[in-house]
Design a protein around this motif. Structure first.
Motif, PDB file in Angstrom:
ATOM      1  N   ILE A   1       6.457  30.976  22.432  1.00 49.19           N
ATOM      2  CA  ILE A   1       7.695  31.181  21.677  1.00 49.19           C
ATOM      3  C   ILE A   1       7.782  30.133  20.579  1.00 49.19           C
ATOM      4  N   ASN A   2       7.856  30.586  19.352  1.00 50.88           N
ATOM      5  CA  ASN A   2       8.103  29.704  18.215  1.00 50.88           C
ATOM      6  C   ASN A   2       9.548  29.915  17.790  1.00 50.88           C
ATOM      7  N   PHE A   3      10.407  28.930  18.079  1.00 51.48           N
ATOM      8  CA  PHE A   3      11.829  29.089  17.806  1.00 51.48           C
ATOM      9  C   PHE A   3      12.136  29.178  16.311  1.00 51.48           C
ATOM     10  N   SER A   4      11.218  28.701  15.496  1.00 52.15           N
ATOM     11  CA  SER A   4      11.425  28.791  14.045  1.00 52.15           C
ATOM     12  C   SER A   4      11.356  30.236  13.560  1.00 52.15           C
ATOM     13  N   LYS A   5      10.675  31.103  14.340  1.00 48.27           N
ATOM     14  CA  LYS A   5      10.522  32.496  13.951  1.00 48.27           C
ATOM     15  C   LYS A   5      11.586  33.401  14.563  1.00 48.27           C
ATOM     16  N   ASN A   6      12.537  32.794  15.266  1.00 53.22           N
ATOM     17  CA  ASN A   6      13.637  33.585  15.814  1.00 53.22           C
ATOM     18  C   ASN A   6      14.447  34.197  14.665  1.00 53.22           C
ATOM     19  N   PRO A   7      15.021  35.411  14.847  1.00 53.50           N
ATOM     20  CA  PRO A   7      15.841  36.015  13.785  1.00 53.50           C
ATOM     21  C   PRO A   7      16.892  35.062  13.229  1.00 53.50           C
TER      22      PRO A   7
END
Length: 265
Positions: free
Chosen positions: A110-116
């Motif tokens: 999970i890359n949180f920077s790529k979250n919507p």
């Protein structure tokens, strides 16, 4: 006479407090384990040990050793072993989490920077119902991230980031701020002030009232509800870290892991 009795009680009460603070917890050595590790992370319910060496994460039982390595994500910041079937590795510098199965196979990254809605996560751990605890430093809120749906929801009100140490279980996120104030947040977002904690080098929270901490290689068990503070007697004069689980206190030294049976007051 009544005033005299009150005066005597006033004198006796602090004396008992001092005695309580000087009481000691006796421990019994149960095993010694040799280990080549930089950081000892702990045990699971089956007695498997977990550790980090050269930024590689290892799991070891009596006959096997598994490992997980991810050079693209930098240094492992924190490990959550609460669910040995869903181990959480946090790589803070890359704002990412890796979920591993019980053989250290990568299940999800999970890359949180790529979250919507991008998140900047500075604290995380496993929660209940396929969720992760996260502290988002952008909004300064504690929230829950559903890693199956890639969905995030904030649960707490906003507060300035001042997290010196944090620990979580499935239902509660605990943290200690830079002034050594202890707080908790449940899955509904209720924040509770637990109390003030003495200065420490390392700390392990047992439950919402009890914890063990070290300062200058001295181990202390404290119970806020009972207002008791007890020194834990171990033979090691220096150690790198300790770990507590199910009444077993594990002391990590340069020579290995010494496990003690401990009964808390």
């Amino acid at each position: 006479m009544k005033k005299l009795h009150l005066y005597l009680l006033f004198l006796i009460f602090p004396f008992h407090c001092i005695i309580s603070q000087q009481q000691k917890v006796q421990v019994t050595p149960v095993s010694i384990q040799k280990i080549d590790a930089d950081i000892f992370e702990g045990y699971d319910g089956l007695g498997n040990s977990y550790y980090i060496k050269n930024n590689i994460f290892f799991k070891k039982d009596e006959n096997n050793i598994w490992q997980y390595k991810n050079v693209t994500l930098g240094k492992i910041t924190k490990v959550d072993l609460q669910n040995p079937l869903k181990i959480v590795l946090f790589y803070e510098n890359f704002n990412s989490v890796v979920l591993l199965d019980n053989q250290l196979n990568e299940v999800q990254k999970i890359n949180f920077s790529k979250n919507p809605i991008p998140l900047v996560v500075t604290a995380t751990g496993i929660s209940s119902q396929n969720q992760l605890w996260v502290y988002d430093s952008l909004n300064q809120q504690i929230g829950l991230f559903d890693y199956l749906k890639n969905n995030y929801k904030a649960v707490s009100t906003s507060f300035p980031e001042s997290i010196k140490m944090y620990q979580s279980d499935f239902n509660t996120f605990y943290w200690i701020d830079n002034n050594n104030n202890w707080f908790s947040c449940d899955i509904f977002g209720k924040i509770t002030t637990k109390g003030k904690i003495a200065d420490f080098d390392f700390i392990e929270i047992i439950n919402d009232q009890q914890f063990i901490y070290s300062k200058n290689n001295v181990l202390i068990f404290e119970d806020l509800k009972k207002k008791g503070k007890y020194k834990i007697e171990i033979s090691e004069k220096t150690f790198q870290k300790f770990y507590y689980k199910d009444q077993i206190l594990s002391i990590f030294t340069s020579k290995g892991i010494i496990n003690y049976k401990i009964t808390t007051p």
